[in-house]
Write a protein that holds these residues in place. Structure first.
Motif, PDB file in Angstrom:
ATOM      1  N   MET A  70      -0.863  -1.546  -6.137  1.00 44.72           N
ATOM      2  CA  MET A  70      -0.312  -1.634  -4.784  1.00 44.72           C
ATOM      3  C   MET A  70       0.041  -3.083  -4.483  1.00 44.72           C
ATOM      4  O   MET A  70      -0.753  -3.977  -4.730  1.00 44.72           O
ATOM      5  CB  MET A  70      -1.344  -1.139  -3.771  1.00 44.72           C
ATOM      6  CG  MET A  70      -0.793  -0.914  -2.376  1.00 44.72           C
ATOM      7  SD  MET A  70       0.530   0.279  -2.350  1.00 44.72           S
ATOM      8  CE  MET A  70      -0.252   1.688  -3.102  1.00 44.72           C
ATOM      9  N   LEU A  71       1.238  -3.283  -3.962  1.00 46.31           N
ATOM     10  CA  LEU A  71       1.720  -4.645  -3.796  1.00 46.31           C
ATOM     11  C   LEU A  71       1.407  -5.229  -2.436  1.00 46.31           C
ATOM     12  O   LEU A  71       1.067  -6.387  -2.314  1.00 46.31           O
ATOM     13  CB  LEU A  71       3.243  -4.677  -4.009  1.00 46.31           C
ATOM     14  CG  LEU A  71       3.731  -4.114  -5.330  1.00 46.31           C
ATOM     15  CD1 LEU A  71       5.208  -4.384  -5.483  1.00 46.31           C
ATOM     16  CD2 LEU A  71       2.972  -4.725  -6.474  1.00 46.31           C
ATOM     17  N   CYS A  72       1.583  -4.445  -1.402  1.00 49.12           N
ATOM     18  CA  CYS A  72       1.455  -5.024  -0.064  1.00 49.12           C
ATOM     19  C   CYS A  72       1.094  -3.932   0.909  1.00 49.12           C
ATOM     20  O   CYS A  72       1.496  -2.789   0.766  1.00 49.12           O
ATOM     21  CB  CYS A  72       2.781  -5.670   0.354  1.00 49.12           C
ATOM     22  SG  CYS A  72       2.879  -6.121   2.102  1.00 49.12           S
ATOM     23  N   ARG A  73       0.318  -4.281   1.926  1.00 44.73           N
ATOM     24  CA  ARG A  73       0.096  -3.344   3.018  1.00 44.73           C
ATOM     25  C   ARG A  73       0.038  -4.126   4.323  1.00 44.73           C
ATOM     26  O   ARG A  73      -0.350  -5.286   4.362  1.00 44.73           O
ATOM     27  CB  ARG A  73      -1.185  -2.541   2.829  1.00 44.73           C
ATOM     28  CG  ARG A  73      -2.475  -3.353   2.910  1.00 44.73           C
ATOM     29  CD  ARG A  73      -3.680  -2.432   2.798  1.00 44.73           C
ATOM     30  NE  ARG A  73      -4.919  -3.166   2.884  1.00 44.73           N
ATOM     31  CZ  ARG A  73      -6.111  -2.590   2.840  1.00 44.73           C
ATOM     32  NH1 ARG A  73      -6.203  -1.294   2.719  1.00 44.73           N
ATOM     33  NH2 ARG A  73      -7.194  -3.312   2.930  1.00 44.73           N
ATOM     34  N   SER A  74       0.412  -3.454   5.403  1.00 44.89           N
ATOM     35  CA  SER A  74       0.414  -4.096   6.713  1.00 44.89           C
ATOM     36  C   SER A  74      -1.013  -4.299   7.197  1.00 44.89           C
ATOM     37  O   SER A  74      -1.903  -3.507   6.909  1.00 44.89           O
ATOM     38  CB  SER A  74       1.179  -3.210   7.707  1.00 44.89           C
ATOM     39  OG  SER A  74       0.896  -3.602   9.009  1.00 44.89           O
ATOM     40  N   LEU A  75      -1.218  -5.351   7.967  1.00 44.20           N
ATOM     41  CA  LEU A  75      -2.539  -5.606   8.535  1.00 44.20           C
ATOM     42  C   LEU A  75      -2.823  -4.716   9.734  1.00 44.20           C
ATOM     43  O   LEU A  75      -3.955  -4.399  10.027  1.00 44.20           O
ATOM     44  CB  LEU A  75      -2.642  -7.078   8.959  1.00 44.20           C
ATOM     45  CG  LEU A  75      -2.518  -8.097   7.820  1.00 44.20           C
ATOM     46  CD1 LEU A  75      -2.631  -9.501   8.386  1.00 44.20           C
ATOM     47  CD2 LEU A  75      -3.588  -7.866   6.768  1.00 44.20           C
ATOM     48  N   ASN A  76      -1.775  -4.305  10.432  1.00 45.42           N
ATOM     49  CA  ASN A  76      -1.969  -3.498  11.638  1.00 45.42           C
ATOM     50  C   ASN A  76      -0.724  -2.677  11.908  1.00 45.42           C
ATOM     51  O   ASN A  76       0.333  -3.221  12.143  1.00 45.42           O
ATOM     52  CB  ASN A  76      -2.244  -4.409  12.842  1.00 45.42           C
ATOM     53  CG  ASN A  76      -2.551  -3.621  14.107  1.00 45.42           C
ATOM     54  OD1 ASN A  76      -2.542  -2.390  14.090  1.00 45.42           O
ATOM     55  ND2 ASN A  76      -2.814  -4.326  15.181  1.00 45.42           N
ATOM     56  N   CYS A  77      -0.849  -1.370  11.834  1.00 42.44           N
ATOM     57  CA  CYS A  77       0.305  -0.503  12.108  1.00 42.44           C
ATOM     58  C   CYS A  77       0.011   0.414  13.292  1.00 42.44           C
ATOM     59  O   CYS A  77       0.532   1.510  13.392  1.00 42.44           O
ATOM     60  CB  CYS A  77       0.663   0.325  10.877  1.00 42.44           C
ATOM     61  SG  CYS A  77      -0.634   1.441  10.345  1.00 42.44           S
ATOM     62  N   SER A  78      -0.838  -0.023  14.211  1.00 45.55           N
ATOM     63  CA  SER A  78      -1.269   0.823  15.324  1.00 45.55           C
ATOM     64  C   SER A  78      -0.133   1.192  16.262  1.00 45.55           C
ATOM     65  O   SER A  78      -0.227   2.176  16.988  1.00 45.55           O
ATOM     66  CB  SER A  78      -2.374   0.121  16.117  1.00 45.55           C
ATOM     67  OG  SER A  78      -1.902  -1.112  16.649  1.00 45.55           O
ATOM     68  N   PRO A 105       9.506  -9.965 -13.871  1.00 46.77           N
ATOM     69  CA  PRO A 105       8.357  -9.219 -14.400  1.00 46.77           C
ATOM     70  C   PRO A 105       7.469  -8.714 -13.258  1.00 46.77           C
ATOM     71  O   PRO A 105       7.514  -9.241 -12.136  1.00 46.77           O
ATOM     72  CB  PRO A 105       7.628 -10.268 -15.241  1.00 46.77           C
ATOM     73  CG  PRO A 105       8.667 -11.286 -15.576  1.00 46.77           C
ATOM     74  CD  PRO A 105       9.583 -11.336 -14.389  1.00 46.77           C
ATOM     75  N   VAL A 106       6.647  -7.726 -13.546  1.00 44.16           N
ATOM     76  CA  VAL A 106       5.856  -7.059 -12.506  1.00 44.16           C
ATOM     77  C   VAL A 106       4.972  -8.033 -11.727  1.00 44.16           C
ATOM     78  O   VAL A 106       4.922  -8.004 -10.497  1.00 44.16           O
ATOM     79  CB  VAL A 106       5.002  -5.936 -13.131  1.00 44.16           C
ATOM     80  CG1 VAL A 106       4.024  -5.381 -12.093  1.00 44.16           C
ATOM     81  CG2 VAL A 106       5.894  -4.818 -13.640  1.00 44.16           C
ATOM     82  N   ALA A 107       4.280  -8.926 -12.421  1.00 40.17           N
ATOM     83  CA  ALA A 107       3.388  -9.871 -11.738  1.00 40.17           C
ATOM     84  C   ALA A 107       4.164 -10.767 -10.781  1.00 40.17           C
ATOM     85  O   ALA A 107       3.701 -11.082  -9.673  1.00 40.17           O
ATOM     86  CB  ALA A 107       2.644 -10.728 -12.757  1.00 40.17           C
ATOM     87  N   ALA A 108       5.380 -11.155 -11.168  1.00 31.36           N
ATOM     88  CA  ALA A 108       6.210 -11.994 -10.308  1.00 31.36           C
ATOM     89  C   ALA A 108       6.720 -11.213  -9.102  1.00 31.36           C
ATOM     90  O   ALA A 108       6.877 -11.760  -8.007  1.00 31.36           O
ATOM     91  CB  ALA A 108       7.371 -12.566 -11.105  1.00 31.36           C
ATOM     92  N   ILE A 109       6.991  -9.927  -9.292  1.00 31.95           N
ATOM     93  CA  ILE A 109       7.408  -9.073  -8.174  1.00 31.95           C
ATOM     94  C   ILE A 109       6.307  -9.018  -7.120  1.00 31.95           C
ATOM     95  O   ILE A 109       6.555  -9.110  -5.916  1.00 31.95           O
ATOM     96  CB  ILE A 109       7.752  -7.652  -8.665  1.00 31.95           C
ATOM     97  CG1 ILE A 109       9.006  -7.673  -9.543  1.00 31.95           C
ATOM     98  CG2 ILE A 109       7.971  -6.711  -7.469  1.00 31.95           C
ATOM     99  CD1 ILE A 109       9.347  -6.323 -10.139  1.00 31.95           C
ATOM    100  N   VAL A 110       5.075  -8.865  -7.585  1.00 30.47           N
ATOM    101  CA  VAL A 110       3.928  -8.820  -6.672  1.00 30.47           C
ATOM    102  C   VAL A 110       3.843 -10.100  -5.850  1.00 30.47           C
ATOM    103  O   VAL A 110       3.709 -10.082  -4.616  1.00 30.47           O
ATOM    104  CB  VAL A 110       2.612  -8.603  -7.455  1.00 30.47           C
ATOM    105  CG1 VAL A 110       1.424  -8.694  -6.512  1.00 30.47           C
ATOM    106  CG2 VAL A 110       2.635  -7.259  -8.159  1.00 30.47           C
ATOM    107  N   ALA A 112       4.437  -0.090  -3.669  1.00 34.57           N
ATOM    108  CA  ALA A 112       3.713   0.241  -4.901  1.00 34.57           C
ATOM    109  C   ALA A 112       4.693   0.257  -6.061  1.00 34.57           C
ATOM    110  O   ALA A 112       5.862   0.599  -5.891  1.00 34.57           O
ATOM    111  CB  ALA A 112       3.024   1.592  -4.789  1.00 34.57           C
ATOM    112  N   ILE A 113       4.229  -0.113  -7.241  1.00 39.70           N
ATOM    113  CA  ILE A 113       5.029   0.005  -8.461  1.00 39.70           C
ATOM    114  C   ILE A 113       4.503   1.185  -9.264  1.00 39.70           C
ATOM    115  O   ILE A 113       3.302   1.278  -9.537  1.00 39.70           O
ATOM    116  CB  ILE A 113       4.946  -1.279  -9.304  1.00 39.70           C
ATOM    117  CG1 ILE A 113       5.651  -2.428  -8.590  1.00 39.70           C
ATOM    118  CG2 ILE A 113       5.593  -1.060 -10.676  1.00 39.70           C
ATOM    119  CD1 ILE A 113       5.622  -3.733  -9.362  1.00 39.70           C
TER     120      ILE A 113
END
Length: 260
Positions: free
Chosen positions: A1-9, A211-216, A47-48
């Motif tokens: 998983m690459l990223c998630r929001s801190l607050n989506c309320s 590359p995948v790590a750089a995408i992250v 996500a990849i």
């Protein structure tokens, strides 16, 4: 998983989509986005995965529900009509069961328009559909559909089936609420497409060659910049005594002038 929001309320509508990573692996990025109070794109999660299928979309959507959106929070999800995405909303264990009232699933009008054009190759039908699909007043919606029917009856037959889980199933009930805002029940909040995810795909078009790590790393850095910038803008509005975002303020003034 690459990223998630801190607050989506405050997010009530989210778009999900996938895009290819420009490598020989054929992997894909799955993305979920919402809109903030100023109608700006609000990244929720990335996500990849190896490919778009029921296993990967099921995993991503379950993670999105449990770790980002929150269990029990009602959400309108807009996507294309990919079979794996439609499958998700019929699986109780993924907590996106539409029939149980956990969410509603709507289709991106742009994807429907593109498929409509591929089927009939008629610019006039496409133009009328794009006008009618976003109408809120039943009278205006019916005007558009009548115009399409007069031009090409087969196109109306196609549009009546497009909301179904299986278009070829004659026994399945038609579901116009999946496509047309007039029939939607207000769940879309005026958002007709999954263009938020499409726009993020465009923003990261160069990143997808890495590359995948750089995408992250690139994805994390860009999202961090956005959150810092928008938090600063929001605090400036609050400190200035503003009750609403700039977009809402302009909309209230416009409607006030119209009412006058």
């Amino acid at each position: 998983m690459l990223c998630r929001s801190l607050n989506c309320s405050l997010v009530a509508t989210t778009g999900v989509d996938g895009c290819f990573i420009k490598l020989t692996t054929g992997a894909q990025i799955l993305a979920a986005t919402g809109r903030d109070g100023n109608n700006n794109i609000f990244p929720l999660a990335f996500a990849i995965v190896g490919k778009e299928d029921t296993t990967n979309w099921g995993w991503f959507m379950r993670w999105l529900r449990r770790e980002v959106i929150g269990v029990g929070k009602f959400m309108c999800v807009i996507s294309d009509r990919h079979k794996a995405i439609k499958w998700v909303f019929k699986q109780p264990h993924l907590e996106w069961n539409e029939s149980a009232g956990e969410c509603v699933h709507r289709f991106c009008s742009q994807h429907v328009a593109e498929n409509l054009y591929k089927a009939f190759r008629d610019d006039n039908i496409l133009k009328i559909f794009k006008w009618a699909v976003k109408k809120k007043k039943p009278r205006r919606f019916e005007e558009g559909m009548s115009s399409i029917e007069h031009t090409c009856p087969d196109a109306i037959t196609y549009l009546r089936k497009v909301g179904k889980y299986l278009q070829e199933d004659k026994n399945e009930q038609e579901k116009p609420e999946k496509v047309f805002q007039c029939k939607d029940g207000g769940y879309r909040w005026g958002i007709m497409t999954s263009n938020g995810s499409e726009s993020l795909n465009n923003v990261f078009r160069l990143s997808r060659r890495l590359p995948v790590a750089a995408i992250v790393e690139e994805t994390f850095s860009k999202c961090l910049e956005w959150f810092v910038e928008r938090r600063r803008s929001a605090l400036n509005l609050v400190d200035g005594g503003n009750q609403w975002s700039e977009r809402v303020d302009k909309l209230l003034v416009k409607r006030g002038d119209k009412a006058g």
